[in-house]
Scaffold this motif. Sequence first.
Motif, mmCIF file in Angstrom:
data_model
loop_
_atom_site.group_PDB
_atom_site.id
_atom_site.type_symbol
_atom_site.label_atom_id
_atom_site.label_comp_id
_atom_site.label_asym_id
_atom_site.label_seq_id
_atom_site.Cartn_x
_atom_site.Cartn_y
_atom_site.Cartn_z
ATOM 1 N N GLU A 1 -5.529 -8.340 1.534
ATOM 2 C CA GLU A 1 -4.400 -7.506 1.127
ATOM 3 C C GLU A 1 -4.155 -6.422 2.179
ATOM 4 O OE1 GLU A 1 -2.248 -7.685 -1.364
ATOM 5 O OE2 GLU A 1 -3.175 -9.527 -2.125
ATOM 6 N N LEU A 2 -2.893 -6.193 2.517
ATOM 7 C CA LEU A 2 -2.550 -5.204 3.533
ATOM 8 C C LEU A 2 -2.689 -3.788 2.976
ATOM 9 C CD1 LEU A 2 0.639 -6.906 5.017
ATOM 10 C CD2 LEU A 2 -1.663 -6.849 6.004
ATOM 11 N N PRO A 3 -3.027 -2.814 3.830
ATOM 12 C CA PRO A 3 -3.108 -1.416 3.367
ATOM 13 C C PRO A 3 -1.771 -0.974 2.780
ATOM 14 C CG PRO A 3 -4.040 -1.654 5.563
ATOM 15 C CD PRO A 3 -3.360 -2.948 5.251
ATOM 16 N N SER A 4 -1.823 -0.381 1.599
ATOM 17 C CA SER A 4 -0.583 -0.054 0.900
ATOM 18 C C SER A 4 -0.709 1.247 0.128
ATOM 19 C CB SER A 4 -0.207 -1.174 -0.090
ATOM 20 O OG SER A 4 -0.095 -2.420 0.546
ATOM 21 N N ILE A 5 0.461 1.824 -0.159
ATOM 22 C CA ILE A 5 0.599 2.938 -1.090
ATOM 23 C C ILE A 5 1.268 2.389 -2.341
ATOM 24 C CG2 ILE A 5 1.714 5.163 -1.512
ATOM 25 C CD1 ILE A 5 1.694 5.631 1.500
ATOM 26 N N VAL A 6 0.763 2.744 -3.514
ATOM 27 C CA VAL A 6 1.368 2.287 -4.761
ATOM 28 C C VAL A 6 1.746 3.500 -5.605
ATOM 29 C CG1 VAL A 6 -0.803 2.115 -6.051
ATOM 30 C CG2 VAL A 6 1.142 0.681 -6.707
ATOM 31 N N SER A 7 2.833 3.388 -6.349
ATOM 32 C CA SER A 7 3.272 4.446 -7.266
ATOM 33 C C SER A 7 3.052 3.979 -8.696
ATOM 34 C CB SER A 7 4.758 4.766 -7.050
ATOM 35 O OG SER A 7 4.994 5.235 -5.739
ATOM 36 N N LEU A 8 2.307 4.772 -9.477
ATOM 37 C CA LEU A 8 2.000 4.425 -10.863
ATOM 38 C C LEU A 8 2.226 5.625 -11.770
ATOM 39 C CD1 LEU A 8 -1.413 2.521 -10.446
ATOM 40 C CD2 LEU A 8 0.846 1.487 -10.737
ATOM 41 N N VAL A 9 2.286 5.358 -13.078
ATOM 42 C CA VAL A 9 2.233 6.411 -14.089
ATOM 43 C C VAL A 9 0.895 6.279 -14.811
ATOM 44 C CG1 VAL A 9 4.736 6.541 -14.357
ATOM 45 C CG2 VAL A 9 3.417 4.974 -15.806
#
Length: 392
Positions: A142-150
Amino acid sequence: MGPSLLRIAPADPREYVEQMVGSLMAGESVVLRPQGLEIEEDPAVPILRGFEPRADLGPCILIATGGTTGGIRFAIHTPSTLWTAAQGFAQQFRQWPRRHVSPLPLEHVGGIMPVFRAIAAGGRAVFADYKDWMEKAPSENELPSIVSLVPTQLRRLMNSETGLAWLHTFRCILMGGAPLEETDRNRARELGLRVSPCYGMTETSAMITVNPPEAFLAGDDTVGLPLPHARITLLPPEQRIIVMGDMLCHGYWPVRPDFSRDPLFTGDRGAWEPAGHLRVLGRLDRMINTGGEKVDPSVVEERVMTLPGVTEALAFGLDDSDWGQRLVVAVAGELEVTEDAVWSALRETRRPCEVPKTLRLWPWRLPRTGTGKPNWRRLRSAFETDAPPAAE
Protein backbone atom coordinates in the motif's frame (compact mmCIF):
# COMPACT_ATOMS: atom_id res chain seq x y z
CA MET A 1 -31.57 28.82 -14.24
CA GLY A 2 -29.78 28.39 -10.92
CA PRO A 3 -26.97 26.01 -9.99
CA SER A 4 -26.38 22.46 -11.16
CA LEU A 5 -27.38 19.81 -8.62
CA LEU A 6 -24.91 16.94 -8.67
CA ARG A 7 -26.89 13.72 -8.94
CA ILE A 8 -24.15 11.11 -8.96
CA ALA A 9 -24.49 8.13 -6.63
CA PRO A 10 -21.73 7.70 -4.02
CA ALA A 11 -20.60 4.57 -5.88
CA ASP A 12 -19.33 6.77 -8.72
CA PRO A 13 -17.19 9.45 -7.00
CA ARG A 14 -14.94 10.17 -9.97
CA GLU A 15 -17.89 11.09 -12.17
CA TYR A 16 -19.23 13.22 -9.31
CA VAL A 17 -15.98 15.21 -9.18
CA GLU A 18 -15.78 15.42 -12.98
CA GLN A 19 -19.29 16.87 -13.11
CA MET A 20 -18.43 19.39 -10.42
CA VAL A 21 -15.27 20.53 -12.21
CA GLY A 22 -17.01 20.59 -15.59
CA SER A 23 -19.86 22.74 -14.29
CA LEU A 24 -17.50 25.19 -12.58
CA MET A 25 -15.33 25.51 -15.69
CA ALA A 26 -18.49 26.25 -17.69
CA GLY A 27 -19.28 29.09 -15.29
CA GLU A 28 -22.11 27.24 -13.50
CA SER A 29 -22.54 27.07 -9.74
CA VAL A 30 -23.01 23.61 -8.24
CA VAL A 31 -24.77 22.12 -5.22
CA LEU A 32 -23.14 19.19 -3.46
CA ARG A 33 -26.43 17.39 -2.95
CA PRO A 34 -26.81 16.17 0.65
CA GLN A 35 -28.16 12.71 1.40
CA GLY A 36 -31.95 12.59 1.24
CA LEU A 37 -32.34 15.64 -1.04
CA GLU A 38 -34.35 14.37 -3.99
CA ILE A 39 -33.90 16.35 -7.17
CA GLU A 40 -37.37 16.33 -8.67
CA GLU A 41 -39.79 16.32 -5.75
CA ASP A 42 -37.95 18.02 -2.93
CA PRO A 43 -39.20 21.51 -1.98
CA ALA A 44 -35.58 22.63 -1.60
CA VAL A 45 -35.14 22.57 -5.37
CA PRO A 46 -37.10 25.78 -6.14
CA ILE A 47 -35.07 27.52 -3.43
CA LEU A 48 -31.82 26.30 -4.95
CA ARG A 49 -32.95 27.15 -8.47
CA GLY A 50 -33.34 30.74 -7.29
CA PHE A 51 -29.68 31.02 -6.34
CA GLU A 52 -27.60 33.46 -8.34
CA PRO A 53 -24.02 34.22 -7.24
CA ARG A 54 -22.78 37.75 -6.75
CA ALA A 55 -21.12 39.08 -9.87
CA ASP A 56 -17.76 39.38 -8.10
CA LEU A 57 -17.78 35.74 -6.96
CA GLY A 58 -18.21 33.79 -10.18
CA PRO A 59 -19.43 30.18 -10.00
CA CYS A 60 -20.08 28.95 -6.46
CA ILE A 61 -20.07 25.62 -4.65
CA LEU A 62 -23.01 25.22 -2.25
CA ILE A 63 -22.31 22.78 0.59
CA ALA A 64 -25.02 21.77 3.07
CA THR A 65 -24.34 22.55 6.70
CA GLY A 66 -26.26 21.82 9.90
CA GLY A 67 -25.55 25.29 11.28
CA THR A 68 -27.46 26.63 14.26
CA THR A 69 -30.74 27.79 12.74
CA GLY A 70 -32.03 24.60 11.17
CA GLY A 71 -33.92 24.26 7.90
CA ILE A 72 -32.34 24.13 4.47
CA ARG A 73 -29.01 25.94 4.57
CA PHE A 74 -25.98 25.83 2.30
CA ALA A 75 -22.60 27.47 2.86
CA ILE A 76 -21.68 29.51 -0.22
CA HIS A 77 -18.13 28.63 -1.21
CA THR A 78 -16.12 29.26 -4.35
CA PRO A 79 -13.21 27.34 -5.86
CA SER A 80 -11.03 30.10 -4.39
CA THR A 81 -12.14 29.57 -0.77
CA LEU A 82 -11.59 25.80 -0.97
CA TRP A 83 -8.31 26.24 -2.84
CA THR A 84 -7.02 28.65 -0.19
CA ALA A 85 -7.59 25.99 2.48
CA ALA A 86 -5.97 23.27 0.37
CA GLN A 87 -2.88 25.39 -0.27
CA GLY A 88 -2.57 26.22 3.42
CA PHE A 89 -2.56 22.52 4.27
CA ALA A 90 0.00 21.72 1.56
CA GLN A 91 2.24 24.56 2.73
CA GLN A 92 2.19 23.38 6.34
CA PHE A 93 2.82 19.70 5.60
CA ARG A 94 5.17 19.57 2.62
CA GLN A 95 6.80 16.38 3.92
CA TRP A 96 3.55 14.45 4.30
CA PRO A 97 2.34 11.97 1.64
CA ARG A 98 0.60 13.53 -1.35
CA ARG A 99 -1.87 10.68 -1.73
CA HIS A 100 -5.17 11.56 -0.02
CA VAL A 101 -7.75 8.83 0.68
CA SER A 102 -11.35 9.99 1.09
CA PRO A 103 -13.90 7.56 2.58
CA LEU A 104 -16.21 10.42 3.63
CA PRO A 105 -19.32 11.41 1.63
CA LEU A 106 -18.38 13.75 -1.21
CA GLU A 107 -21.31 16.05 -0.46
CA HIS A 108 -19.62 16.92 2.85
CA VAL A 109 -16.79 19.42 3.03
CA GLY A 110 -14.66 16.72 4.68
CA GLY A 111 -15.25 14.45 1.69
CA ILE A 112 -14.54 16.93 -1.10
CA MET A 113 -11.54 18.72 0.45
CA PRO A 114 -9.13 15.75 0.07
CA VAL A 115 -9.57 16.24 -3.69
CA PHE A 116 -8.45 19.87 -3.43
CA ARG A 117 -5.60 18.98 -1.03
CA ALA A 118 -4.29 16.29 -3.36
CA ILE A 119 -4.27 18.72 -6.29
CA ALA A 120 -2.57 21.43 -4.23
CA ALA A 121 0.15 18.96 -3.19
CA GLY A 122 0.62 17.65 -6.73
CA GLY A 123 -0.65 14.25 -5.62
CA ARG A 124 -3.66 12.03 -6.10
CA ALA A 125 -7.09 11.64 -4.49
CA VAL A 126 -8.34 8.09 -3.89
CA PHE A 127 -11.98 7.30 -3.08
CA ALA A 128 -12.88 4.42 -0.78
CA ASP A 129 -15.65 2.94 1.35
CA TYR A 130 -14.26 2.38 4.85
CA LYS A 131 -16.65 -0.55 5.38
CA ASP A 132 -14.71 -2.47 2.72
CA TRP A 133 -11.64 -2.21 4.94
CA MET A 134 -13.42 -4.30 7.59
CA GLU A 135 -13.83 -7.16 5.11
CA LYS A 136 -10.61 -7.20 3.08
CA ALA A 137 -7.07 -6.79 4.39
CA PRO A 138 -4.68 -4.30 2.74
CA SER A 139 -1.98 -5.48 0.38
CA GLU A 140 1.65 -5.52 1.44
CA ASN A 141 2.57 -2.67 -0.91
CA GLU A 142 0.00 0.00 0.00
CA LEU A 143 1.31 3.46 -0.92
CA PRO A 144 1.92 6.06 1.83
CA SER A 145 -1.33 7.95 2.27
CA ILE A 146 -3.27 10.47 4.32
CA VAL A 147 -6.83 9.48 5.22
CA SER A 148 -9.69 11.63 6.56
CA LEU A 149 -12.03 9.99 9.09
CA VAL A 150 -14.62 10.87 11.72
CA PRO A 151 -14.54 9.27 15.20
CA THR A 152 -17.30 6.74 14.48
CA GLN A 153 -15.34 5.36 11.52
CA LEU A 154 -12.10 5.19 13.50
CA ARG A 155 -13.82 3.37 16.35
CA ARG A 156 -15.35 0.75 14.07
CA LEU A 157 -12.09 0.19 12.21
CA MET A 158 -10.19 -0.26 15.49
CA ASN A 159 -12.71 -2.98 16.42
CA SER A 160 -12.07 -4.88 13.18
CA GLU A 161 -8.96 -6.98 12.58
CA THR A 162 -8.68 -6.03 8.92
CA GLY A 163 -9.85 -2.48 9.64
CA LEU A 164 -7.03 -2.09 12.14
CA ALA A 165 -4.57 -3.39 9.55
CA TRP A 166 -5.72 -0.64 7.18
CA LEU A 167 -5.33 2.02 9.88
CA HIS A 168 -1.70 0.98 10.35
CA THR A 169 -1.00 1.62 6.65
CA PHE A 170 -1.81 5.34 6.87
CA ARG A 171 0.96 7.84 7.60
CA CYS A 172 -1.62 10.29 8.93
CA ILE A 173 -5.24 9.82 10.05
CA LEU A 174 -6.88 13.25 9.94
CA MET A 175 -9.61 13.20 12.58
CA GLY A 176 -12.43 15.72 12.28
CA GLY A 177 -16.19 16.03 12.53
CA ALA A 178 -16.27 15.62 16.32
CA PRO A 179 -13.85 15.29 19.26
CA LEU A 180 -12.39 11.88 20.01
CA GLU A 181 -13.62 10.32 23.25
CA GLU A 182 -10.94 9.68 25.88
CA THR A 183 -11.27 5.90 25.55
CA ASP A 184 -10.74 6.14 21.78
CA ARG A 185 -7.75 8.45 22.19
CA ASN A 186 -6.14 6.09 24.68
CA ARG A 187 -6.75 3.04 22.53
CA ALA A 188 -5.45 4.73 19.38
CA ARG A 189 -2.25 5.60 21.24
CA GLU A 190 -1.90 2.07 22.60
CA LEU A 191 -2.22 0.76 19.05
CA GLY A 192 0.31 3.27 17.75
CA LEU A 193 -2.12 4.79 15.24
CA ARG A 194 -0.94 8.02 13.64
CA VAL A 195 -4.04 10.04 14.47
CA SER A 196 -4.02 13.77 13.77
CA PRO A 197 -6.89 15.65 15.51
CA CYS A 198 -8.19 18.68 13.59
CA TYR A 199 -10.63 21.53 14.06
CA GLY A 200 -12.78 23.13 11.40
CA MET A 201 -16.25 23.25 9.89
CA THR A 202 -18.09 23.62 6.60
CA GLU A 203 -17.89 27.41 6.82
CA THR A 204 -14.07 27.31 7.12
CA SER A 205 -13.46 24.92 4.19
CA ALA A 206 -12.87 22.11 6.71
CA MET A 207 -9.80 22.07 8.95
CA ILE A 208 -8.11 25.22 10.19
CA THR A 209 -5.92 23.54 12.84
CA VAL A 210 -4.04 20.24 12.76
CA ASN A 211 -2.21 18.40 15.53
CA PRO A 212 0.53 16.20 13.96
CA PRO A 213 0.52 12.46 14.77
CA GLU A 214 3.78 12.72 16.70
CA ALA A 215 2.22 15.20 19.13
CA PHE A 216 -0.93 13.10 19.50
CA LEU A 217 1.06 9.93 20.22
CA ALA A 218 3.05 11.88 22.84
CA GLY A 219 -0.18 12.62 24.72
CA ASP A 220 -1.17 16.03 23.30
CA ASP A 221 -4.99 16.20 23.31
CA THR A 222 -5.28 19.60 21.61
CA VAL A 223 -6.31 20.21 18.00
CA GLY A 224 -2.90 21.66 17.22
CA LEU A 225 -1.63 24.85 15.63
CA PRO A 226 -3.60 27.06 13.22
CA LEU A 227 -2.81 26.41 9.56
CA PRO A 228 -1.14 29.25 7.58
CA HIS A 229 -4.37 30.36 5.90
CA ALA A 230 -6.35 30.72 9.16
CA ARG A 231 -6.24 33.35 11.88
CA ILE A 232 -7.88 32.39 15.17
CA THR A 233 -8.62 34.51 18.22
CA LEU A 234 -10.59 33.89 21.42
CA LEU A 235 -13.25 36.42 22.40
CA PRO A 236 -13.69 36.97 26.15
CA PRO A 237 -15.41 36.47 28.47
CA GLU A 238 -16.61 33.05 27.25
CA GLN A 239 -13.51 32.52 25.05
CA ARG A 240 -15.56 32.08 21.89
CA ILE A 241 -13.44 30.90 18.95
CA ILE A 242 -13.29 33.55 16.21
CA VAL A 243 -11.95 32.63 12.76
CA MET A 244 -10.63 34.87 9.99
CA GLY A 245 -9.22 34.12 6.54
CA ASP A 246 -9.91 33.90 2.82
CA MET A 247 -11.13 30.30 3.13
CA LEU A 248 -14.38 31.37 4.85
CA CYS A 249 -17.66 30.94 3.01
CA HIS A 250 -19.33 34.06 1.61
CA GLY A 251 -22.70 33.48 3.25
CA TYR A 252 -25.57 31.01 3.61
CA TRP A 253 -28.26 30.23 1.07
CA PRO A 254 -31.10 31.03 1.40
CA VAL A 255 -31.03 32.64 4.86
CA ARG A 256 -27.97 34.95 4.68
CA PRO A 257 -26.68 34.98 1.11
CA ASP A 258 -24.28 37.87 1.64
CA PHE A 259 -22.52 38.70 4.88
CA SER A 260 -19.15 39.96 5.96
CA ARG A 261 -16.97 36.86 5.90
CA ASP A 262 -14.36 38.18 8.23
CA PRO A 263 -14.55 37.18 11.05
CA LEU A 264 -16.65 34.07 11.69
CA PHE A 265 -18.05 33.79 15.23
CA THR A 266 -18.23 30.07 15.96
CA GLY A 267 -20.31 28.42 18.67
CA ASP A 268 -17.25 26.85 20.32
CA ARG A 269 -15.16 27.79 23.36
CA GLY A 270 -11.41 27.45 23.28
CA ALA A 271 -8.16 27.96 25.16
CA TRP A 272 -4.56 28.43 24.07
CA GLU A 273 -2.00 25.98 25.40
CA PRO A 274 1.55 27.20 26.20
CA ALA A 275 2.92 25.80 22.92
CA GLY A 276 0.35 27.79 20.93
CA HIS A 277 -1.91 24.80 20.35
CA LEU A 278 -5.67 25.29 20.46
CA ARG A 279 -7.80 23.30 22.87
CA VAL A 280 -11.54 23.19 22.09
CA LEU A 281 -13.49 23.26 25.36
CA GLY A 282 -16.98 22.60 24.02
CA ARG A 283 -20.07 24.21 22.54
CA LEU A 284 -21.55 27.49 23.63
CA ASP A 285 -24.98 26.49 22.36
CA ARG A 286 -27.08 23.34 22.40
CA MET A 287 -25.78 21.89 19.16
CA ILE A 288 -25.52 18.08 19.17
CA ASN A 289 -22.65 16.36 17.38
CA THR A 290 -23.66 12.82 16.46
CA GLY A 291 -21.34 10.73 14.31
CA GLY A 292 -19.70 13.89 12.96
CA GLU A 293 -23.04 15.47 11.96
CA LYS A 294 -24.19 18.64 13.73
CA VAL A 295 -27.86 18.71 14.73
CA ASP A 296 -29.79 21.65 16.14
CA PRO A 297 -32.17 20.15 18.75
CA SER A 298 -34.67 22.99 18.29
CA VAL A 299 -35.29 21.77 14.72
CA VAL A 300 -36.29 18.35 16.08
CA GLU A 301 -38.47 19.90 18.78
CA GLU A 302 -40.29 22.17 16.34
CA ARG A 303 -41.11 19.22 14.11
CA VAL A 304 -42.73 17.34 17.00
CA MET A 305 -44.62 20.39 18.25
CA THR A 306 -46.58 20.56 14.99
CA LEU A 307 -48.51 17.45 16.08
CA PRO A 308 -51.97 18.02 17.60
CA GLY A 309 -52.01 17.22 21.30
CA VAL A 310 -48.25 17.58 21.88
CA THR A 311 -47.58 19.96 24.76
CA GLU A 312 -43.79 19.78 25.17
CA ALA A 313 -40.75 18.45 23.33
CA LEU A 314 -37.12 18.44 24.39
CA ALA A 315 -34.33 17.00 22.23
CA PHE A 316 -30.83 16.52 23.58
CA GLY A 317 -27.72 14.39 23.27
CA LEU A 318 -26.56 11.55 25.48
CA ASP A 319 -22.98 10.33 25.57
CA ASP A 320 -22.60 7.36 23.26
CA SER A 321 -19.56 5.13 22.75
CA ASP A 322 -20.26 4.76 19.03
CA TRP A 323 -21.77 8.07 17.90
CA GLY A 324 -20.09 10.47 20.34
CA GLN A 325 -23.55 11.80 21.16
CA ARG A 326 -26.83 9.97 20.66
CA LEU A 327 -29.81 12.16 19.75
CA VAL A 328 -32.91 11.47 21.86
CA VAL A 329 -36.21 13.30 22.30
CA ALA A 330 -38.58 13.56 25.24
CA VAL A 331 -42.18 14.38 24.34
CA ALA A 332 -45.20 15.19 26.48
CA GLY A 333 -48.76 15.36 25.26
CA GLU A 334 -52.39 14.48 25.67
CA LEU A 335 -53.31 10.84 26.04
CA GLU A 336 -54.27 10.42 22.38
CA VAL A 337 -50.72 11.26 21.22
CA THR A 338 -49.06 8.03 20.08
CA GLU A 339 -45.43 7.09 19.55
CA ASP A 340 -46.22 6.11 15.96
CA ALA A 341 -47.48 9.63 15.23
CA VAL A 342 -44.41 11.21 16.83
CA TRP A 343 -42.03 8.93 14.91
CA SER A 344 -43.83 9.81 11.69
CA ALA A 345 -43.26 13.51 12.34
CA LEU A 346 -39.63 12.96 13.31
CA ARG A 347 -38.86 11.15 10.06
CA GLU A 348 -40.08 14.09 7.96
CA THR A 349 -36.57 15.43 7.44
CA ARG A 350 -33.99 15.50 4.66
CA ARG A 351 -31.21 14.83 7.17
CA PRO A 352 -31.18 11.28 8.60
CA CYS A 353 -29.01 12.51 11.48
CA GLU A 354 -31.98 14.59 12.72
CA VAL A 355 -34.02 11.44 13.44
CA PRO A 356 -33.49 10.57 17.14
CA LYS A 357 -32.24 7.16 18.16
CA THR A 358 -34.72 6.97 21.04
CA LEU A 359 -38.09 8.50 21.93
CA ARG A 360 -39.79 8.69 25.32
CA LEU A 361 -43.40 9.84 25.66
CA TRP A 362 -44.77 11.40 28.85
CA PRO A 363 -48.46 12.04 29.56
CA TRP A 364 -49.24 15.76 29.75
CA ARG A 365 -45.92 17.28 30.86
CA LEU A 366 -42.19 16.61 31.11
CA PRO A 367 -40.50 16.28 34.51
CA ARG A 368 -39.37 19.64 35.85
CA THR A 369 -37.66 21.00 38.95
CA GLY A 370 -39.33 23.21 41.52
CA THR A 371 -38.19 26.28 39.59
CA GLY A 372 -39.80 25.03 36.38
CA LYS A 373 -36.58 24.04 34.62
CA PRO A 374 -36.24 20.62 32.95
CA ASN A 375 -35.32 17.91 35.44
CA TRP A 376 -32.29 16.64 33.54
CA ARG A 377 -31.56 13.83 35.99
CA ARG A 378 -35.00 12.30 35.54
CA LEU A 379 -35.05 12.95 31.81
CA ARG A 380 -31.73 11.22 31.24
CA SER A 381 -32.56 8.30 33.51
CA ALA A 382 -35.75 7.68 31.51
CA PHE A 383 -33.61 6.82 28.49
CA GLU A 384 -31.58 4.30 30.47
CA THR A 385 -34.55 2.02 31.15
CA ASP A 386 -37.28 0.39 29.08
CA ALA A 387 -39.95 1.27 31.64
CA PRO A 388 -42.52 3.82 30.41
CA PRO A 389 -42.14 7.29 31.97
CA ALA A 390 -44.45 8.00 34.90
CA ALA A 391 -47.00 10.79 34.76
CA GLU A 392 -45.96 14.06 36.35
